[in-house]
Scaffold this motif. Sequence first.
Motif, PDB file in Angstrom:
ATOM      1  N   ALA A 253       0.820  -1.303  -0.093  1.00 43.87           N
ATOM      2  CA  ALA A 253       0.014   0.056   0.158  1.00 43.87           C
ATOM      3  C   ALA A 253       0.828   1.153   0.039  1.00 43.87           C
ATOM      4  O   ALA A 253       0.655   2.035  -0.870  1.00 43.87           O
ATOM      5  CB  ALA A 253      -0.944   0.054   1.208  1.00 43.87           C
ATOM      6  N   GLY A 254       1.782   1.202   0.946  1.00 43.91           N
ATOM      7  CA  GLY A 254       2.619   2.274   1.001  1.00 43.91           C
ATOM      8  C   GLY A 254       3.488   2.869  -0.205  1.00 43.91           C
ATOM      9  O   GLY A 254       3.723   3.892  -0.646  1.00 43.91           O
ATOM     10  N   SER A 255       4.045   1.602  -0.607  1.00 39.57           N
ATOM     11  CA  SER A 255       4.868   1.575  -2.004  1.00 39.57           C
ATOM     12  C   SER A 255       4.164   2.392  -3.158  1.00 39.57           C
ATOM     13  O   SER A 255       4.748   3.099  -4.079  1.00 39.57           O
ATOM     14  CB  SER A 255       5.473   0.446  -2.276  1.00 39.57           C
ATOM     15  OG  SER A 255       6.086  -0.184  -1.471  1.00 39.57           O
ATOM     16  N   THR A 256       2.851   1.894  -3.279  1.00 40.77           N
ATOM     17  CA  THR A 256       2.023   1.950  -4.446  1.00 40.77           C
ATOM     18  C   THR A 256       1.658   3.560  -4.407  1.00 40.77           C
ATOM     19  O   THR A 256       1.861   4.308  -5.277  1.00 40.77           O
ATOM     20  CB  THR A 256       0.834   1.223  -4.286  1.00 40.77           C
ATOM     21  OG1 THR A 256       1.021  -0.270  -4.456  1.00 40.77           O
ATOM     22  CG2 THR A 256      -0.204   1.575  -5.812  1.00 40.77           C
ATOM     23  N   VAL A 257       1.217   4.054  -3.161  1.00 43.52           N
ATOM     24  CA  VAL A 257       0.643   5.415  -3.095  1.00 43.52           C
ATOM     25  C   VAL A 257       1.932   6.371  -3.352  1.00 43.52           C
ATOM     26  O   VAL A 257       1.894   7.364  -3.995  1.00 43.52           O
ATOM     27  CB  VAL A 257      -0.158   5.629  -1.825  1.00 43.52           C
ATOM     28  CG1 VAL A 257       0.549   5.385  -0.526  1.00 43.52           C
ATOM     29  CG2 VAL A 257      -0.652   7.081  -1.927  1.00 43.52           C
ATOM     30  N   SER A 258       3.269   6.137  -2.709  1.00 41.87           N
ATOM     31  CA  SER A 258       4.131   7.045  -2.745  1.00 41.87           C
ATOM     32  C   SER A 258       4.527   6.954  -4.213  1.00 41.87           C
ATOM     33  O   SER A 258       5.111   8.227  -4.626  1.00 41.87           O
ATOM     34  CB  SER A 258       5.356   6.805  -1.759  1.00 41.87           C
ATOM     35  OG  SER A 258       5.585   5.293  -1.910  1.00 41.87           O
ATOM     36  N   THR A 259       4.688   5.819  -4.968  1.00 43.85           N
ATOM     37  CA  THR A 259       5.083   5.979  -6.193  1.00 43.85           C
ATOM     38  C   THR A 259       4.485   6.898  -7.205  1.00 43.85           C
ATOM     39  O   THR A 259       4.890   7.488  -8.000  1.00 43.85           O
ATOM     40  CB  THR A 259       5.434   4.658  -6.766  1.00 43.85           C
ATOM     41  OG1 THR A 259       6.328   3.739  -6.022  1.00 43.85           O
ATOM     42  CG2 THR A 259       6.075   4.380  -8.268  1.00 43.85           C
TER      43      THR A 259
ATOM     44  N   LEU B 165       2.762   1.247 -11.769  1.00 44.43           N
ATOM     45  CA  LEU B 165       4.182   1.479 -11.079  1.00 44.43           C
ATOM     46  C   LEU B 165       5.179   1.144 -11.833  1.00 44.43           C
ATOM     47  O   LEU B 165       6.237   1.920 -11.576  1.00 44.43           O
ATOM     48  CB  LEU B 165       4.053   0.387 -10.010  1.00 44.43           C
ATOM     49  CG  LEU B 165       3.208   0.740  -8.715  1.00 44.43           C
ATOM     50  CD1 LEU B 165       3.016  -0.510  -7.943  1.00 44.43           C
ATOM     51  CD2 LEU B 165       3.131   1.844  -8.136  1.00 44.43           C
ATOM     52  N   GLY B 166       5.189   0.610 -13.138  1.00 46.47           N
ATOM     53  CA  GLY B 166       6.429   0.484 -13.880  1.00 46.47           C
ATOM     54  C   GLY B 166       7.145  -0.727 -13.364  1.00 46.47           C
ATOM     55  O   GLY B 166       8.486  -0.680 -13.564  1.00 46.47           O
ATOM     56  N   VAL B 167       6.516  -1.705 -12.738  1.00 45.95           N
ATOM     57  CA  VAL B 167       7.235  -2.679 -12.254  1.00 45.95           C
ATOM     58  C   VAL B 167       6.889  -4.083 -13.011  1.00 45.95           C
ATOM     59  O   VAL B 167       7.243  -5.267 -12.590  1.00 45.95           O
ATOM     60  CB  VAL B 167       7.228  -3.025 -10.726  1.00 45.95           C
ATOM     61  CG1 VAL B 167       7.924  -2.034  -9.940  1.00 45.95           C
ATOM     62  CG2 VAL B 167       5.881  -3.245 -10.180  1.00 45.95           C
TER      63      VAL B 167
ATOM     64  N   LEU C  35      -3.662   3.366  -5.097  1.00 48.78           N
ATOM     65  CA  LEU C  35      -3.912   4.171  -6.342  1.00 48.78           C
ATOM     66  C   LEU C  35      -4.841   5.079  -6.396  1.00 48.78           C
ATOM     67  O   LEU C  35      -4.812   6.248  -6.564  1.00 48.78           O
ATOM     68  CB  LEU C  35      -4.305   3.001  -7.476  1.00 48.78           C
ATOM     69  CG  LEU C  35      -4.960   3.690  -8.538  1.00 48.78           C
ATOM     70  CD1 LEU C  35      -3.963   4.643  -9.460  1.00 48.78           C
ATOM     71  CD2 LEU C  35      -5.409   2.485  -9.542  1.00 48.78           C
ATOM     72  N   LEU C  36      -6.133   4.868  -5.373  1.00 48.83           N
ATOM     73  CA  LEU C  36      -7.294   5.732  -5.429  1.00 48.83           C
ATOM     74  C   LEU C  36      -6.775   6.818  -4.654  1.00 48.83           C
ATOM     75  O   LEU C  36      -7.061   8.143  -4.821  1.00 48.83           O
ATOM     76  CB  LEU C  36      -8.321   4.891  -4.638  1.00 48.83           C
ATOM     77  CG  LEU C  36      -9.000   3.760  -5.353  1.00 48.83           C
ATOM     78  CD1 LEU C  36     -10.005   2.942  -4.674  1.00 48.83           C
ATOM     79  CD2 LEU C  36      -9.764   4.599  -6.633  1.00 48.83           C
ATOM     80  N   ALA C  37      -5.834   6.695  -3.453  1.00 51.64           N
ATOM     81  CA  ALA C  37      -5.519   7.765  -2.833  1.00 51.64           C
ATOM     82  C   ALA C  37      -4.427   8.714  -3.341  1.00 51.64           C
ATOM     83  O   ALA C  37      -4.564   9.879  -3.194  1.00 51.64           O
ATOM     84  CB  ALA C  37      -4.880   7.186  -1.236  1.00 51.64           C
TER      85      ALA C  37
END
Length: 502
Positions: free
Chosen positions: A18-24, A62-64, A327-329
């Motif tokens: 969750a944290g990696s997704t929103v930050s990226t 995310l590009g991963v 993503l939504l956040a």
Amino acid sequence: AVNSGQEYDVIVVGGGPAGSTVSTLVRKRGHRVLLLEKESFPRYQIGESLLPATVHGIAHLLGVHEELRDAGFTVKHGGTFKWGANPEPWTFDFAVSRRMAGPTSFAYQVERMKFDHILLENARKHGVEVSEQCTVTDVLKSADRAEGVRYTDAEGAVHEARARYVVDASGNSSRIYAAADSRREYSTFFRNLALFGYFEGGKRLSAPSSGNILSVAFDNGWFWYIPLTPEITSVGAVVNQESASLVQGDPAKAMRGFVQSCPLIADMLAEATPVTEGPYGQFRVRKDWSYCNTRFFAPGMVLVGDAACFVDPVFSSGVHLATYSGLLAARSINACLEAGDEGAGEGIGEQAAFEEFEQRYRREYGLFYEFLVGFYEMHESEDSYFWRARKLSDSAGSDIEAFVELVGGVSSGEFDGGGTATERIAAGTRDMTRMVAGAEEHADGAVIGAAAGKLLEQGTALQARALVGSQAGEGRSITPGGLSASADGLSWVRDDGAGVDA
Ligand code: FAD
């Protein structure tokens, strides 16, 4: 002494999916992001079976995607269940859904130590400032608004950092969600306990199901059997409260007892031995009670992933809900950060931007929750589960398609599940559906692509365009006058296509 003076647009607490997704996804729009993670990665985590929505939809954004493809994770084409009235195991394959046909009809079984590390390093590569071994202890507030965090680093030094938005992505053990005036409400229905560990030498189902998750109901609850690597199998017993006392004391003994009372799992493990060393060398117990927080956002603060809600792991929805909420956040945060220094006070406003996030997130959570309640009716046949999935998701396809779309995380918009249907009917996750449904558009290419690697690449590229190109922008609003996804999928726009006003 407290070190202060650090300023960011966003501070994310927790470096799980969750944290990696929103930050990226916030960083991709150029904002300054600090991610604070208490552990040093790679770190152990449970939750190894993923859904196509994550490994295709979110991974592209995310590009991963390629990194995941090259990481050598077990390919999961679906699930095999011994569950319900049917005495024989039954199997579903993601490919039966036209929406996931071709290159998007699989997911992975992942070692979370590797998967979460890939996502966190990817955030770093995108320019997120990632600080590991930093534990957030408090949310700083001014009046009613969150404006930063206090944290302790590896050397024990205390810091204060400030930002326009604080994201709680600190998982099921979150201590900070209360700063958003949010309470955690536990489900009275799903109150289970999970006992899990790792075995070497477990059998595999025959191809093409060898990478499937195998879920087997037994007297005390159910087993998951996940082929993690060619050698290692993740095995977990999810048992009801009445059986919880059996787990106390010697977990290895408890596991042996459960395995003995479940013939199919006992057979799969007939020649296997428990792993005894390293991070997989112990049995762990987790109370996996389902919960949902009363609020997912408050001024300056937003909750994503397990910090916000969790639902029973039968359908492996945890990482999907974590990354989808990320993503939504990110869309809501980007919309507000880009709406001018006034914090999007006019135009759609902060309230509307975060309501959109919360509504869509609750909608997806609710779909899994409601479906799972019925899935625990053990006297039903799989056909009636499939039928229920279609009824809940209001799918235009067949019953089995509706089922795999729901459990693949790509179920479409409006659904009618009885009682509160009118509240939920307006809700939907068409954007996500569309993202993954890029497959529909190039179904033919995808089929050819499956036969020839090169064309598969093209299919994937097409899908990527569908993900971040104009297709994503067509993600319709879920309420009249609501918001839809921007063309790159990273923000909200009004339905008329205009951006968020300052
Ligand atoms: P996490 O992955 O928990 O990450 C949170 C991070 O925050 C951690 O790295 C933690 O160290 C960090 N953190 C915590 N507190 C602080 C702090 N104060 N300061 C800084 N950092 C902090 N999901 C699936 O998708 N598939 C499955 O098969 C599956 N099986 C499951 C089986 C069981 C028994 C259970 C209990 C769960 C299962 N899940 C599964 C769910 C899955 O584990 C979670 O939903 C998922 O890990 C949530 O991701 P997250 O990023 O929200 O939180």
